[in-house]
Design an enzyme around this catalytic site. Structure first.
Site, short mmCIF file in Angstrom:
data_model
loop_
_atom_site.label_atom_id
_atom_site.label_comp_id
_atom_site.label_asym_id
_atom_site.label_seq_id
_atom_site.Cartn_x
_atom_site.Cartn_y
_atom_site.Cartn_z
N ARG A 1 36.62 39.28 54.00
CA ARG A 1 35.47 40.02 53.68
C ARG A 1 35.46 40.39 52.18
O ARG A 1 34.54 40.50 51.42
CB ARG A 1 35.19 41.33 54.57
CG ARG A 1 34.50 40.84 55.78
CD ARG A 1 34.99 41.80 56.98
NE ARG A 1 36.51 41.58 57.35
CZ ARG A 1 37.01 40.55 57.84
NH1 ARG A 1 36.29 39.81 58.61
NH2 ARG A 1 38.32 40.41 58.27
N THR A 2 36.88 41.03 51.78
CA THR A 2 36.91 41.80 50.64
C THR A 2 36.54 40.76 49.35
O THR A 2 35.81 40.69 48.44
CB THR A 2 38.34 42.56 50.61
OG1 THR A 2 38.29 43.59 51.29
CG2 THR A 2 38.39 43.00 49.16
N LYS B 1 57.32 30.70 40.46
CA LYS B 1 58.06 30.27 39.24
C LYS B 1 58.93 31.50 38.77
O LYS B 1 59.90 31.25 37.75
CB LYS B 1 57.59 29.52 38.33
CG LYS B 1 56.58 28.29 38.63
CD LYS B 1 56.04 27.92 37.51
CE LYS B 1 55.13 26.48 38.00
NZ LYS B 1 54.35 25.91 36.73
N ARG C 1 44.26 42.29 44.83
CA ARG C 1 44.53 42.64 46.11
C ARG C 1 45.98 42.06 45.96
O ARG C 1 46.50 41.22 45.96
CB ARG C 1 43.96 42.16 47.37
CG ARG C 1 44.85 42.23 48.56
CD ARG C 1 44.01 42.05 49.88
NE ARG C 1 42.91 43.09 50.06
CZ ARG C 1 42.45 43.16 51.34
NH1 ARG C 1 42.61 42.09 52.19
NH2 ARG C 1 41.23 43.94 51.59
N HIS D 1 42.61 51.31 49.62
CA HIS D 1 41.49 50.44 49.57
C HIS D 1 40.08 51.13 49.06
O HIS D 1 39.22 51.26 50.09
CB HIS D 1 41.27 49.79 51.06
CG HIS D 1 40.76 48.29 51.05
ND1 HIS D 1 40.14 48.06 49.89
CD2 HIS D 1 40.67 47.52 52.06
CE1 HIS D 1 39.48 46.75 50.09
NE2 HIS D 1 39.74 46.28 51.49
#
Length: 314
Positions: free
Chosen positions: A50-51, A79, A100, A128
């Site tokens: 959703r986000t 890496k 995120r 959030h």
């Protein structure tokens, strides 16, 4: 003026209401070209549906283009590239970064090193804030106000970054919080102290039934987050402690609405979906409009400019 959106804690009441008004303006006319020529980078070091999709849809509906990744395994972090270098590199290509990350504090660090605005799309179990803005939008739309509400938070209150951010945002609106969680997932002491320090009333329960629910204006359900547990036996012990079923809503206030940041994994039974109290899918839809507002606000586009915008599309 361009700025980062990393935490909800530094937003004033006036700023929150301004962003909600922006969201309502975008809900009326979501398709525009106000960000034509802009590039939005979405960096998701942690899974999201959703986000990520709502941020990317928000950018595209405003005329921007989107670059980014949804799996850090395909990036140079495998890496050994540091977060510092990743952010500074991506900032060369984008006008704003939506990130995120699984580490608490990663968004704040990214904002410190990035020359372009950073929006926190969730950092570990910390905050959030964009979810909180869509939660506030859902609360405002269903209740007609944000002030003086009884808000019940249920489930994973220890790791639930959405409920942590919501507490911070609601400090301006004289709420009464009701915390319902098993001992293993109780609201952390730091957030209880935050409530005391900011004059926020709260009570704690260990059960969820029709009598408890009868006092709620907002019933905010959360899932128990398996990905936050190092001990899967502990997860199995607490995952189904609270399951909301339709027969538990018989004493609910008419105005009561059920919210959930989604995804659900069983804590709301399917038969609740048909109830007039269920609002979690509409809540998620509102995420598009609030994230349109957040992108514009972080880029320094004002409410007056949005209202005067002539690039509206069908």
């Amino acid at each position: 003026m361009k700025h980062n959106f990393v935490t909800i804690d530094n937003l004033s009441r006036e700023k929150i209401m301004e962003i909600l008004e922006m969201a309502a303006t975008f809900e009326a006319h979501p398709n525009r070209k106000i960000l034509d020529g802009k590039i939005v980078a979405t960096l998701f070091f942690e899974p999201s549906t959703r986000t990520r999709l709502s941020f990317e849809t928000a950018a595209q509906r405003l005329g921007a283009r989107v670059i980014g990744f949804t799996d850090p395994k395909v990036t140079s972090s495998t890496k050994g590239e540091t977060l510092n270098d990743t952010i500074r590199m991506v900032a060369n290509y984008a006008d704003i970064i939506v990130m995120r990350h699984y580490l608490e504090g990663a968004a704040r660090y990214a904002a410190e090193v990035s020359p372009v605005p950073v929006i926190n799309a969730g950092d570990g179990a910390n905050q959030h804030p964009s979810q909180t803005m869509l939660d506030l939008y859902a609360i405002y739309k269903t209740q007609g106000r944000l002030d003086n509400l009884d808000i019940f938070l249920v489930g994973d209150l220890k790791y639930g970054r959405t409920v942590h951010s919501l507490i911070m945002a609601m400090r301006h609106f004289n709420p009464t919080f009701h915390f319902i969680a098993p001992g293993e997932l109780a609201m952390p002491d730091e957030y209880k102290e935050y409530c005391r320090r900011n004059g926020i009333r709260y009570t704690e329960y260990d059960g969820l039934d029709a009598d408890v629910i009868s006092g709620a204006d907002i019933l905010y359900m959360t899932r128990v987050q398996r990905e936050r547990f190092t001990d899967l036996m502990e997860y199995e012990r607490v995952k189904d402690v609270y399951i909301l079923r339709r027969n538990m809503l018989g004493k609910a206030r008419e105005n009561m609405r059920i919210l959930h940041p989604l995804p659900r994994v069983g804590e709301i039974a399917m038969d609740v979906d048909a109830s007039s109290h269920a609002y979690y899918f509409e809540q998620a839809r509102g995420g598009l409009f609030t994230r349109e507002a957040l992108i514009c606000d972080s880029l320094g586009i004002t409410l007056d400019e949005i209202k005067a915008d002539t690039t509206i599309l069908p």
